[in-house]
Design a protein around this motif. Structure first.
Motif, PDB file in Angstrom:
ATOM      1  N   ALA A 229      18.601   9.413  13.292  1.00 57.46           N
ATOM      2  CA  ALA A 229      19.781   9.732  14.111  1.00 57.46           C
ATOM      3  C   ALA A 229      20.958   8.829  13.748  1.00 57.46           C
ATOM      4  O   ALA A 229      22.110   9.291  13.692  1.00 57.46           O
ATOM      5  CB  ALA A 229      19.438   9.586  15.591  1.00 57.46           C
ATOM      6  N   ARG A 230      20.687   7.544  13.482  1.00 56.77           N
ATOM      7  CA  ARG A 230      21.765   6.622  13.100  1.00 56.77           C
ATOM      8  C   ARG A 230      22.398   7.028  11.776  1.00 56.77           C
ATOM      9  O   ARG A 230      23.622   7.004  11.616  1.00 56.77           O
ATOM     10  CB  ARG A 230      21.218   5.196  12.989  1.00 56.77           C
ATOM     11  N   VAL A 231      21.566   7.389  10.810  1.00 62.34           N
ATOM     12  CA  VAL A 231      22.091   7.796   9.506  1.00 62.34           C
ATOM     13  C   VAL A 231      22.947   9.044   9.646  1.00 62.34           C
ATOM     14  O   VAL A 231      24.046   9.136   9.079  1.00 62.34           O
ATOM     15  CB  VAL A 231      20.930   8.028   8.510  1.00 62.34           C
ATOM     16  N   LEU A 232      22.481  10.014  10.406  1.00 63.72           N
ATOM     17  CA  LEU A 232      23.229  11.254  10.590  1.00 63.72           C
ATOM     18  C   LEU A 232      24.556  10.988  11.293  1.00 63.72           C
ATOM     19  O   LEU A 232      25.603  11.538  10.903  1.00 63.72           O
ATOM     20  CB  LEU A 232      22.392  12.241  11.401  1.00 63.72           C
ATOM     21  N   ALA A 233      24.543  10.103  12.288  1.00 65.89           N
ATOM     22  CA  ALA A 233      25.774   9.797  13.014  1.00 65.89           C
ATOM     23  C   ALA A 233      26.766   9.040  12.143  1.00 65.89           C
ATOM     24  O   ALA A 233      27.975   9.275  12.213  1.00 65.89           O
ATOM     25  CB  ALA A 233      25.451   8.985  14.264  1.00 65.89           C
ATOM     26  N   GLN A 234      26.287   8.129  11.288  1.00 64.68           N
ATOM     27  CA  GLN A 234      27.180   7.301  10.492  1.00 64.68           C
ATOM     28  C   GLN A 234      27.750   8.030   9.294  1.00 64.68           C
ATOM     29  O   GLN A 234      28.926   7.850   8.952  1.00 64.68           O
ATOM     30  CB  GLN A 234      26.452   6.042  10.024  1.00 64.68           C
ATOM     31  N   TYR A 235      26.938   8.865   8.646  1.00 61.26           N
ATOM     32  CA  TYR A 235      27.369   9.478   7.393  1.00 61.26           C
ATOM     33  C   TYR A 235      27.607  10.979   7.485  1.00 61.26           C
ATOM     34  O   TYR A 235      28.104  11.582   6.535  1.00 61.26           O
ATOM     35  CB  TYR A 235      26.344   9.193   6.288  1.00 61.26           C
ATOM     36  N   GLY A 236      27.218  11.578   8.601  1.00 52.77           N
ATOM     37  CA  GLY A 236      27.406  13.011   8.752  1.00 52.77           C
ATOM     38  C   GLY A 236      26.431  13.840   7.934  1.00 52.77           C
ATOM     39  O   GLY A 236      26.555  15.064   7.876  1.00 52.77           O
ATOM     40  N   LYS A 237      25.467  13.183   7.299  1.00 48.38           N
ATOM     41  CA  LYS A 237      24.434  13.858   6.506  1.00 48.38           C
ATOM     42  C   LYS A 237      23.093  13.225   6.825  1.00 48.38           C
ATOM     43  O   LYS A 237      23.013  12.027   7.122  1.00 48.38           O
ATOM     44  CB  LYS A 237      24.719  13.727   5.000  1.00 48.38           C
ATOM     45  N   ALA A 238      22.044  14.011   6.746  1.00 48.95           N
ATOM     46  CA  ALA A 238      20.705  13.494   7.028  1.00 48.95           C
ATOM     47  C   ALA A 238      20.210  12.635   5.877  1.00 48.95           C
ATOM     48  O   ALA A 238      20.504  12.905   4.707  1.00 48.95           O
ATOM     49  CB  ALA A 238      19.741  14.656   7.276  1.00 48.95           C
ATOM     50  N   GLY A 239      19.453  11.616   6.206  1.00 45.64           N
ATOM     51  CA  GLY A 239      18.796  10.808   5.196  1.00 45.64           C
ATOM     52  C   GLY A 239      17.429  11.379   4.864  1.00 45.64           C
ATOM     53  O   GLY A 239      16.739  11.929   5.735  1.00 45.64           O
ATOM     54  N   ASP A 240      17.035  11.275   3.603  1.00 49.29           N
ATOM     55  CA  ASP A 240      15.736  11.774   3.150  1.00 49.29           C
ATOM     56  C   ASP A 240      14.832  10.585   2.853  1.00 49.29           C
ATOM     57  O   ASP A 240      15.222   9.667   2.124  1.00 49.29           O
ATOM     58  CB  ASP A 240      15.908  12.632   1.894  1.00 49.29           C
ATOM     59  N   VAL A 241      13.627  10.582   3.422  1.00 55.35           N
ATOM     60  CA  VAL A 241      12.662   9.510   3.195  1.00 55.35           C
ATOM     61  C   VAL A 241      11.388  10.125   2.637  1.00 55.35           C
ATOM     62  O   VAL A 241      10.769  10.985   3.272  1.00 55.35           O
ATOM     63  CB  VAL A 241      12.335   8.748   4.498  1.00 55.35           C
ATOM     64  N   ARG A 242      11.015   9.698   1.436  1.00 55.40           N
ATOM     65  CA  ARG A 242       9.769  10.160   0.825  1.00 55.40           C
ATOM     66  C   ARG A 242       8.739   9.033   0.845  1.00 55.40           C
ATOM     67  O   ARG A 242       9.061   7.881   0.556  1.00 55.40           O
ATOM     68  CB  ARG A 242      10.007  10.632  -0.613  1.00 55.40           C
TER      69      ARG A 242
ATOM     70  N   THR B 200       0.813  -1.222   0.000  1.00 54.79           N
ATOM     71  CA  THR B 200       0.000   0.000   0.000  1.00 54.79           C
ATOM     72  C   THR B 200       0.842   1.265   0.000  1.00 54.79           C
ATOM     73  O   THR B 200       0.337   2.343  -0.304  1.00 54.79           O
ATOM     74  CB  THR B 200      -0.912   0.055   1.237  1.00 54.79           C
ATOM     75  N   THR B 201       2.132   1.111   0.354  1.00 57.04           N
ATOM     76  CA  THR B 201       2.994   2.274   0.569  1.00 57.04           C
ATOM     77  C   THR B 201       4.377   2.004   0.004  1.00 57.04           C
ATOM     78  O   THR B 201       4.893   0.888   0.128  1.00 57.04           O
ATOM     79  CB  THR B 201       3.108   2.587   2.074  1.00 57.04           C
ATOM     80  N   ILE B 202       4.955   3.011  -0.611  1.00 58.53           N
ATOM     81  CA  ILE B 202       6.332   2.960  -1.097  1.00 58.53           C
ATOM     82  C   ILE B 202       7.119   4.069  -0.408  1.00 58.53           C
ATOM     83  O   ILE B 202       6.616   5.191  -0.243  1.00 58.53           O
ATOM     84  CB  ILE B 202       6.395   3.140  -2.625  1.00 58.53           C
ATOM     85  N   THR B 203       8.327   3.740   0.002  1.00 56.89           N
ATOM     86  CA  THR B 203       9.240   4.784   0.466  1.00 56.89           C
ATOM     87  C   THR B 203      10.487   4.767  -0.407  1.00 56.89           C
ATOM     88  O   THR B 203      10.969   3.700  -0.798  1.00 56.89           O
ATOM     89  CB  THR B 203       9.651   4.583   1.944  1.00 56.89           C
ATOM     90  N   ILE B 204      10.975   5.930  -0.719  1.00 57.42           N
ATOM     91  CA  ILE B 204      12.240   6.082  -1.438  1.00 57.42           C
ATOM     92  C   ILE B 204      13.198   6.826  -0.515  1.00 57.42           C
ATOM     93  O   ILE B 204      12.916   7.939  -0.065  1.00 57.42           O
ATOM     94  CB  ILE B 204      12.064   6.841  -2.756  1.00 57.42           C
ATOM     95  N   VAL B 205      14.310   6.160  -0.220  1.00 56.64           N
ATOM     96  CA  VAL B 205      15.291   6.683   0.729  1.00 56.64           C
ATOM     97  C   VAL B 205      16.530   7.134  -0.027  1.00 56.64           C
ATOM     98  O   VAL B 205      17.029   6.420  -0.907  1.00 56.64           O
ATOM     99  CB  VAL B 205      15.667   5.597   1.763  1.00 56.64           C
ATOM    100  N   ARG B 206      17.032   8.296   0.347  1.00 52.26           N
ATOM    101  CA  ARG B 206      18.235   8.849  -0.280  1.00 52.26           C
ATOM    102  C   ARG B 206      19.164   9.383   0.806  1.00 52.26           C
ATOM    103  O   ARG B 206      18.746  10.146   1.672  1.00 52.26           O
ATOM    104  CB  ARG B 206      17.870   9.988  -1.241  1.00 52.26           C
ATOM    105  N   VAL B 207      20.425   8.945   0.730  1.00 51.50           N
ATOM    106  CA  VAL B 207      21.477   9.423   1.626  1.00 51.50           C
ATOM    107  C   VAL B 207      22.651   9.862   0.756  1.00 51.50           C
ATOM    108  O   VAL B 207      23.021   9.146  -0.182  1.00 51.50           O
ATOM    109  CB  VAL B 207      21.932   8.315   2.599  1.00 51.50           C
ATOM    110  N   PRO B 208      23.256  11.023   1.014  1.00 49.84           N
ATOM    111  CA  PRO B 208      24.406  11.440   0.204  1.00 49.84           C
ATOM    112  C   PRO B 208      25.529  10.404   0.268  1.00 49.84           C
ATOM    113  O   PRO B 208      25.924   9.967   1.341  1.00 49.84           O
ATOM    114  CB  PRO B 208      24.828  12.767   0.839  1.00 49.84           C
ATOM    115  N   THR B 209      26.037   9.996  -0.884  1.00 45.79           N
ATOM    116  CA  THR B 209      27.143   9.057  -0.942  1.00 45.79           C
ATOM    117  C   THR B 209      28.430   9.773  -0.546  1.00 45.79           C
ATOM    118  O   THR B 209      28.734  10.845  -1.082  1.00 45.79           O
ATOM    119  CB  THR B 209      27.296   8.481  -2.360  1.00 45.79           C
ATOM    120  N   PRO B 210      29.209   9.207   0.398  1.00 43.50           N
ATOM    121  CA  PRO B 210      30.486   9.848   0.751  1.00 43.50           C
ATOM    122  C   PRO B 210      31.348  10.077  -0.489  1.00 43.50           C
ATOM    123  O   PRO B 210      31.413   9.213  -1.374  1.00 43.50           O
ATOM    124  CB  PRO B 210      31.123   8.830   1.705  1.00 43.50           C
TER     125      PRO B 210
END
Length: 226
Positions: free
Chosen positions: A103-116, A33-43
């Motif tokens: 919080a985990r994504v921000l701590a691991q990659y130093g950038k926020a993850g985007d979830v649509r 019923t739902t799709i999420t697309i996740v994007r995190v800046p690649t180092p």
């Protein structure tokens, strides 16, 4: 900014051996019923092949997530990585992408993850139900700013190179279509013709994602017996 020590630790993690994943069968991708697309800046220092290797080592982590039916690991064309997720319900998706996840994504990659988040109006899907850790597939998101045409619910005119097509609605209510193709060459050949059949305007915004790993989950197998 990522420190040299943190960067070295991430590279070591990316180079870790990939975990084996048992093949799974069954099909429930039309039950989503739902799709999420996740994007995190690649180092900047991590090429896509290295990120993909790390992805392969995380596959078993997704087998038992409540409500997750399918995940396609993804590289966006603008140097972001993440995934396209199919969920049985929006509530289950929101529970997974909670404050702790961000919080985990921000701590691991130093950038926020985007979830649509996208709600599914109609699904015409035959996504492969065997886990594929070496996929050539691609996804294309066509954002039509509220004017994307509706699918007719049939396979008439559907290219054989198309795994799945979803009529979806964005969080702000705009219409869109998400399609999965066997390869970028197939999509380049067939996508525009298919989009025209659906009534997608030529001015629609298209986003491309390469999908190096296709991962159906145990939840998908269970959903087929409901």
């Amino acid at each position: 900014m990522t420190t040299p020590t943190a960067r070295a630790a991430l590279v070591a993690t990316l180079l870790a051996p990939a975990a084996a994943l048992p093949a799974q069968t069954g099909s429930a991708v039309n039950a989503a019923t739902t799709i999420t697309i996740v994007r995190v800046p690649t180092p900047w220092y991590a090429p896509n092949w290295l990120v993909t290797r790390r992805m392969r080592g995380t596959q078993t982590q997704y087998a038992g997530i409540d409500g997750l039916l399918f995940k396609a690991y993804a590289h966006a064309s603008d140097r972001h990585f993440g995934g396209v997720y199919l969920w049985a319900s929006a509530e289950q998706a929101y529970r997974w992408f909670n404050a702790d996840w961000h919080a985990r994504v921000l701590a691991q990659y130093g950038k926020a993850g985007d979830v649509r988040y996208f709600s599914i109006n109609h699904a015409d899907a035959t996504l492969p139900m065997l886990a594929n850790p070496n996929s050539d597939a691609v996804a294309m998101l066509m954002l039509g700013n509220g004017s994307v045409g509706k699918q007719d619910g049939s396979n008439s005119g559907r290219p054989s190179s198309l795994f799945a097509s979803y009529d979806v609605k964005t969080a702000d209510g705009s219409a869109a279509v998400l399609t999965f193709w066997r390869s970028r060459a197939d999509a380049d050949r067939d996508a525009r013709t298919y989009a025209a059949r659906l009534g997608v305007p030529t001015a629609a915004s298209w986003e491309w994602f390469s999908l190096p790993i296709l991962l159906p989950t145990q939840q998908a197998r269970n959903a087929t017996t409901r």
